[in-house]
Motif scaffolding. Structure first.
Motif, short mmCIF file in Angstrom:
data_model
loop_
_atom_site.label_atom_id
_atom_site.label_comp_id
_atom_site.label_asym_id
_atom_site.label_seq_id
_atom_site.Cartn_x
_atom_site.Cartn_y
_atom_site.Cartn_z
N ALA A 358 0.87 -1.53 0.54
CA ALA A 358 -0.22 0.05 0.28
C ALA A 358 1.23 1.01 0.71
O ALA A 358 1.77 1.44 0.38
N TYR A 359 0.06 2.33 -0.70
CA TYR A 359 1.41 3.64 -0.71
C TYR A 359 0.22 4.53 -0.67
O TYR A 359 -1.54 4.25 -0.93
N VAL A 360 0.08 5.98 -0.65
CA VAL A 360 -0.62 7.11 -1.19
C VAL A 360 -0.32 7.51 -2.55
O VAL A 360 0.31 8.39 -2.65
N PRO A 361 -1.94 7.02 -3.21
CA PRO A 361 -1.87 8.35 -4.17
C PRO A 361 -1.46 10.39 -4.58
O PRO A 361 -2.02 10.12 -3.24
N GLY A 362 -0.85 10.85 -5.59
CA GLY A 362 -0.45 11.67 -5.01
C GLY A 362 -1.55 12.91 -5.25
O GLY A 362 -1.95 14.06 -4.97
N ARG A 363 -2.30 12.11 -6.11
CA ARG A 363 -3.72 12.76 -5.92
C ARG A 363 -4.39 14.07 -4.56
O ARG A 363 -4.69 14.66 -4.58
N ARG A 376 3.21 8.70 -2.57
CA ARG A 376 4.34 8.91 -1.38
C ARG A 376 4.56 7.81 -0.61
O ARG A 376 2.80 6.78 -0.26
N LEU A 377 5.15 7.79 -0.40
CA LEU A 377 6.05 6.07 0.33
C LEU A 377 6.20 6.76 1.73
O LEU A 377 7.67 7.43 2.26
N ASN A 378 6.31 5.77 3.28
CA ASN A 378 6.42 5.95 4.06
C ASN A 378 7.40 5.06 4.06
O ASN A 378 7.54 4.06 4.13
N PHE A 379 8.47 5.66 5.38
CA PHE A 379 9.56 4.62 6.00
C PHE A 379 9.80 4.45 7.15
O PHE A 379 10.55 3.93 7.64
N SER A 380 8.93 4.97 7.75
CA SER A 380 9.52 5.56 9.47
C SER A 380 8.62 4.57 10.51
O SER A 380 9.16 3.75 11.32
N TYR A 381 8.13 3.33 9.75
CA TYR A 381 7.41 2.58 10.12
C TYR A 381 6.78 1.21 10.43
O TYR A 381 7.60 0.24 11.21
N ALA A 382 7.12 0.84 8.75
CA ALA A 382 7.74 -0.63 8.81
C ALA A 382 8.83 -0.82 8.87
O ALA A 382 9.44 0.30 8.88
#
Length: 415
Positions: A358-363, A376-382
């Motif tokens: 899962a990621y967050v679409p840019g719109r 947007r990709l998150n790297f803080s949690y996984a």
């Protein structure tokens, strides 16, 4: 057939434009254990010593239980405000406790500022992309949000000046400028000092306020102190931050530093909104800042996120097509990826969930319909292992999308 809301005709006009957050809508599926979620924005609070957190909370209730369980003042606890000035001093901001208003996280601060400054039709200038929570807070009050482009050094001052002048020429001058100067959400980049000075000068020239949103400032991968905009123009800049990324989002502790007249209005709005902040959580946050090596904890967060960010960038380089573009984050919690124009990241998301990533679409980070080929990709949690696996799954999916587009004669190779 979807049910029609029987109360639709009763809502205020502004309610018709309300919509669910792109990120919140993902949580139900992204939280499934088989899905590698690179979507959320949660800090990894596992680095905290939970026994110490419990001990601090117990001490607060043992010492100040009657006060902690009672109503408080609308401006927030004076002791906590004093501690927050200590936090700001770490970033080069010299403030007085009396100039702060404590809020329920940074999100309430954004809502109060929007309510104070924005009338329907007003123009808010923001980076493009910008924080989805800020856009949601602003849009309740029906402004027109105009985006200014960014690069690896943050908002482009030349584009900002051109936009501000164009708005004046159109007879709709901007009401405010909103910026996240440090490790921006979602782009992960920071404004250079030269750009900070120019942006403040542009705000002076066009006589607008600047909203400086700084929840990520101390999560700097090089442990640098970056000049706050508010220190360049204290009467021109309203500063807000939060303990959510430095301590705990569960404490719901944010604050605003504003000129005295603005502060007074914010206190009135805060009291109208929720009467007061929780004395219990304020007491715990204050005690934590006074008794714990909190700067060491922030450093622990930062080092952990830097390692995970490095793992993500390395995997992106090997798993994503060369046409995918990402600016290395300077800190914070997010990386922003631009894919070939023909790829619609919103349309691709269901297939990503099916591929268990899962990621967050840019719109969601644009108010004008932009960002369709961005994410947007998150790297803080996984953890690193999950991040690498998630990026590999995503890389394969993007490759499949490009192959499909090329089969139908649409270019998937130009970013």
């Amino acid at each position: 057939m979807a049910a029609v809301d029987p109360h639709l005709k009763r809502y205020a006009t502004r309610a018709t434009g309300m919509k669910a957050s792109e990120i919140r809508a993902l949580f139900a599926v992204a939280s499934r254990p088989e899905v590698v979620s690179l979507a959320g924005g949660m800090p990894d609070v596992s680095v905290l010593d939970f026994e110490e957190v419990a001990a601090v909370a117990a001490e607060v209730f043992a010492r100040d239980g009657v006060t902690a369980l009672q109503y408080g003042g609308g401006q927030g606890s004076e002791r906590l405000r004093e501690s927050l000035t200590m936090v700001m001093a770490e970033e080069g901001i010299h403030a007085r406790a009396d100039d702060l208003v404590v809020t329920t996280g940074g999100q309430q601060a954004l809502d109060l500022l929007a309510r104070l400054f924005i009338d329907p039709g007003d123009v808010v200038v923001a980076e493009g992309p910008s924080y989805v929570g800020a856009l949601s807070a602003f849009q309740q009050y029906e402004p027109r949000v105009v985006h200014v482009g960014m690069d690896g050094d943050g908002m482009d001052p030349d584009a900002l000046a051109e936009t501000m002048q164009r708005l004046v020429d159109e007879g709709r001058p901007a009401k405010m400028i909103y910026t996240i100067p440090n490790h921006q959400n979602p782009a992960g980049v920071s404004l250079s000092l030269e750009r900070r000075e120019r942006i403040v000068a542009i705000a002076e020239r066009f006589d607008v306020m600047v909203i400086e949103d700084n929840p990520y400032g101390m999560l700097d991968f090089k442990h640098e102190r970056r000049t706050p905009l508010v220190s360049l123009a204290p009467e021109r800049v309203i500063y807000l931050s939060s303990l959510s990324k430095m301590f705990s989002p569960g404490m719901r502790t944010g604050w605003v530093l504003a000129p005295r007249s603005v502060r007074d209005k914010l206190v009135q709005l805060k009291e109208a909104s929720d009467l007061c902040q929780s004395n219990a959580t304020q007491g715990i946050a204050d005690a934590w800042l006074r008794t714990q090596p909190w700067t060491e904890h922030v450093r622990s967060f930062t080092e952990l996120y830097r390692e995970r960010c490095d793992a993500m960038l390395a995997e992106i380089e090997s798993a994503f097509p060369a046409s995918a573009k990402v600016s290395p984050p300077t800190g914070g919690m997010f990386a922003w990826v631009r894919l070939p124009d023909a790829i619609d990241t919103g349309a691709m998301l269901p297939r990503a969930i099916n591929a268990r990533v899962a990621y967050v679409p840019g719109r969601g980070f644009y108010a004008d319909g932009g960002g369709t080929h961005e994410m947007r990709l998150n790297f803080s949690y996984a953890n690193e292992t999950r991040i690498r696996e998630g990026i590999r799954r995503l890389g394969k999916l993007i490759g499949d999308e490009m192959t499909l587009l090329e089969a139908f004669g649409r270019s998937g190779t130009e970013a």
